[in-house]
Design an enzyme around this catalytic site. Structure first.
Site, PDB file in Angstrom:
ATOM      1  N   LYS A  13       0.863  -1.184   0.000  1.00 53.27           N
ATOM      2  CA  LYS A  13       0.000   0.000   0.000  1.00 53.27           C
ATOM      3  C   LYS A  13       0.903   1.240   0.000  1.00 53.27           C
ATOM      4  O   LYS A  13       1.461   1.634   1.019  1.00 53.27           O
ATOM      5  CB  LYS A  13      -0.905   0.014   1.242  1.00 53.27           C
ATOM      6  CG  LYS A  13      -1.913   1.179   1.246  1.00 53.27           C
ATOM      7  CD  LYS A  13      -1.526   2.187   2.305  1.00 53.27           C
ATOM      8  CE  LYS A  13      -2.423   3.388   2.317  1.00 53.27           C
ATOM      9  NZ  LYS A  13      -2.027   4.432   1.352  1.00 53.27           N
ATOM     10  N   GLY A  27       2.674  12.411  14.024  1.00 53.67           N
ATOM     11  CA  GLY A  27       1.602  11.492  14.377  1.00 53.67           C
ATOM     12  C   GLY A  27       1.888  10.059  14.007  1.00 53.67           C
ATOM     13  O   GLY A  27       1.028   9.191  14.170  1.00 53.67           O
ATOM     14  N   SER A  28       3.102   9.775  13.534  1.00 55.03           N
ATOM     15  CA  SER A  28       3.399   8.427  13.076  1.00 55.03           C
ATOM     16  C   SER A  28       3.358   7.415  14.213  1.00 55.03           C
ATOM     17  O   SER A  28       2.961   6.272  14.014  1.00 55.03           O
ATOM     18  CB  SER A  28       4.759   8.387  12.383  1.00 55.03           C
ATOM     19  OG  SER A  28       5.801   8.734  13.273  1.00 55.03           O
ATOM     20  N   THR A  29       3.807   7.814  15.418  1.00 51.24           N
ATOM     21  CA  THR A  29       3.783   6.886  16.539  1.00 51.24           C
ATOM     22  C   THR A  29       2.356   6.492  16.882  1.00 51.24           C
ATOM     23  O   THR A  29       2.068   5.325  17.166  1.00 51.24           O
ATOM     24  CB  THR A  29       4.475   7.513  17.764  1.00 51.24           C
ATOM     25  OG1 THR A  29       5.833   7.811  17.428  1.00 51.24           O
ATOM     26  CG2 THR A  29       4.454   6.563  18.944  1.00 51.24           C
ATOM     27  N   GLY A  39       1.264   3.961  14.513  1.00 46.94           N
ATOM     28  CA  GLY A  39       1.819   2.671  14.886  1.00 46.94           C
ATOM     29  C   GLY A  39       1.013   1.998  15.983  1.00 46.94           C
ATOM     30  O   GLY A  39       0.782   0.787  15.959  1.00 46.94           O
ATOM     31  N   GLU A  43       8.549   1.151  11.695  1.00 44.22           N
ATOM     32  CA  GLU A  43       9.501   2.269  11.682  1.00 44.22           C
ATOM     33  C   GLU A  43       8.686   3.536  11.725  1.00 44.22           C
ATOM     34  O   GLU A  43       7.978   3.847  10.778  1.00 44.22           O
ATOM     35  CB  GLU A  43      10.386   2.207  10.438  1.00 44.22           C
ATOM     36  CG  GLU A  43      11.654   3.053  10.572  1.00 44.22           C
ATOM     37  CD  GLU A  43      11.476   4.481  10.125  1.00 44.22           C
ATOM     38  OE1 GLU A  43      10.994   5.300  10.943  1.00 44.22           O
ATOM     39  OE2 GLU A  43      11.791   4.783   8.981  1.00 44.22           O
ATOM     40  N   CYS A  91      12.923  10.598   7.860  1.00 42.99           N
ATOM     41  CA  CYS A  91      12.707  10.179   9.250  1.00 42.99           C
ATOM     42  C   CYS A  91      13.938  10.355  10.125  1.00 42.99           C
ATOM     43  O   CYS A  91      13.821  10.599  11.325  1.00 42.99           O
ATOM     44  CB  CYS A  91      12.232   8.730   9.283  1.00 42.99           C
ATOM     45  SG  CYS A  91      13.322   7.594   8.404  1.00 42.99           S
ATOM     46  N   GLU A 132       8.347  15.473  15.792  1.00 44.04           N
ATOM     47  CA  GLU A 132       8.871  15.304  14.440  1.00 44.04           C
ATOM     48  C   GLU A 132       8.081  16.205  13.490  1.00 44.04           C
ATOM     49  O   GLU A 132       6.867  16.071  13.369  1.00 44.04           O
ATOM     50  CB  GLU A 132       8.749  13.847  13.997  1.00 44.04           C
ATOM     51  CG  GLU A 132       9.372  13.602  12.638  1.00 44.04           C
ATOM     52  CD  GLU A 132       9.271  12.155  12.203  1.00 44.04           C
ATOM     53  OE1 GLU A 132      10.205  11.691  11.520  1.00 44.04           O
ATOM     54  OE2 GLU A 132       8.270  11.505  12.528  1.00 44.04           O
TER      55      GLU A 132
END
Length: 476
Positions: free
Chosen positions: A157, A214-216, A219, A237, A273, A374
């Site tokens: 995706k 907001g990536s964490t 996850g 990651e 990143c 981040e």
């Protein structure tokens, strides 16, 4: 249904792309499961998988201009770097894993009892790859390459912001001889397609690479979806807030330009990143360092990433552009000093494009939002420190732990600090020290699991232990 993918240089529509949904994911998983259970791919000799992967890499090299252009119009990656370095580099990564495809084997064990033992190394099965928008080519190949070598099948995706090159790579893989059903690309939105992949009961592993604000939290949602499904294997990651530490003995003339590159003021608009955006400079050279930064920044050009003279293109989309500008306002409001930049740029006089000036803040404290979160934009935070002990504590004072840079000529300091930092990759007197052989992955809330190197291949494999009684043993 379709959705638009937008050119960040012009804010114009590039193409309308199929908007996948849960039913499309189901179809892709069915194809991948059939390919894993019944197609030749997992049963091919390793040398045959190697041959097909090498052909795939050759096709990447042959189509370098088209691939580089797709990543430029879709993700604003610099065309000159894509054509001259990155496409060929990722083709080499495919060749790297192709070379490992016929070297996957277990061990024969000398057992302590009257048993003959050995292990088999087998592919984990059907893998779901959810990849981000910042480096469409690199992220696709970093996931697909080792999974192919391990003889897995997969659903990919791509990010909804940058779907184009993934579709082209799937086409090239088919031309190379990868059987139908082995690579299945499903375009669409992460809350629908990504969530369907994460919770699907017939997927054996999910590999998530999400690099943005907001990536964490993303996850966490993926982990929750996995926990309520079939407890599939997961590799995450989730980005970082990496420190770049400059000690008094460093060569300012060399390190200041490297710091700008590390924070990605240039090249990729801060959209990486491992960006070293927290710049810690020891007080003895701080003023000289700031002066050199400003000198370097005057030479760099923001503009169309197709222009070979340009150092920095636009942010990937309007949403990210607005987020970065909000972070700049947060920095000013919390009391940081805006040393340079900080404003939108109209590069063509038409009010179009998601361009932002390279931005440097001084007088940044560790509790400010720009020092904690981040950003994924061209913002550098400069911070002064006194001692080794102080900077170790402050560098580790983050929820992330993806990468770090140490700039010093003192071997004792280099060894002490590198061993003390809670980061998955530490680069000494360099930055972005990527190599096909060198694994990279995070500590803490930057996730777990490795990309690159043989570590990446091993995460797509599982070990089966087999024991057989020796003839005339008491086991019979």
């Amino acid at each position: 249904m379709t959705f638009e993918t937008i050119d960040p240089r012009t804010e114009e529509v590039i193409a309308n792309v199929s908007e996948g949904d849960k039913d499309d994911v189901d179809l892709a998983v069915t194809a991948a499961r059939h390919a894993f259970d019944h197609s030749p791919w997992p049963r091919l000799p390793g040398c045959e998988r190697r041959r097909i992967m090498l052909k795939f890499a050759d096709l990447m090299d042959e189509n370098v201009e088209e691939l580089a252009a797709l990543d430029t119009i879709d993700a604003a990656n610099l065309y000159s770097l894509g054509k001259g370095m990155f496409i060929h580099g990722t083709a080499e990564l495919i060749r790297y894993y192709a070379g490992a495809a016929d070297k996957i084997h277990g061990e024969t064990l000398k057992m302590s009892r009257d048993l003959h033992g050995y292990t088999l190394v087998e592919p984990i099965g059907v893998v779901g790859h959810i990849i981000p928008w910042n480096f469409p080519t690199q992220m696709f190949v970093m996931k697909v390459g080792p999974a192919l070598a391990a003889s897995c099948t997969m659903i990919v995706k791509p990010a909804e912001q940058t779907p184009l090159s993934a579709l082209y790579y799937a086409y090239l893989a088919k031309l190379a001889g990868v059987p139908d059903g082995v690579i299945n690309v499903v375009t669409g939105y992460r809350p629908i397609v990504g969530a369907s992949i994460s919770s699907h009961m017939d997927i054996d592993m999910v590999v998530l690479n999400v690099s943005f604000t907001g990536s964490t939290e993303t996850g966490h949602r993926i982990m929750q979806a996995i926990a309520t499904s079939n407890l599939k294997v997961v590799s995450l990651e989730l980005g970082g807030k990496s420190p770049f530490i400059v000690f008094d003995d460093a060569d300012v003339d060399k390190i200041a330009p490297l710091a700008l590159t590390a924070s990605q003021q240039v090249l990729f608009q801060g959209q990486i990143c491992v960006a070293g955006t927290r710049i810690f400079v020891q007080e003895g050279i701080y003023d000289k360092f700031v002066t050199k930064l400003l000198e370097e920044l005057k030479t760099w050009v923001v503009g169309d990433p197709f222009d070979s003279n340009v150092n920095q293109g636009p942010q990937v989309d309007k949403k990210q552009y607005e987020k970065v500008l909000l972070y700049i306002e947060n920095g000013k409001r919390e009391g940081a000093t805006l040393l340079s930049g900080g404003k939108p740029l109209d590069t063509k006089g038409k009010g179009k494009g998601y361009y932002i000036e390279p931005t440097i803040f001084t007088d940044v404290t560790d509790d400010m939002i720009i020092a904690k979160e981040e950003i994924f934009g061209p913002i550098m935070s400069l911070m002064k420190f006194k001692s080794v002990e102080e900077v170790i504590k402050r560098a580790n004072g983050t929820k992330y732990g993806l990468a770090a840079g140490i700039m010093t000529n003192d071997l004792n300091i280099a060894n002490t600090v590198s061993r003390s930092l809670r980061a998955g990759a530490v680069w000494i007197n360099c930055y972005f020290g990527f190599d096909n052989d060198l694994p990279i992955g995070g500590y803490k809330r930057s996730g777990f699991g490795k990309d690159m190197g043989m570590d990446a291949l091993h995460k797509y494999l599982q070990h089966k232990s087999i024991a057989i009684p020796i003839y005339n043993s008491p086991w019979l």
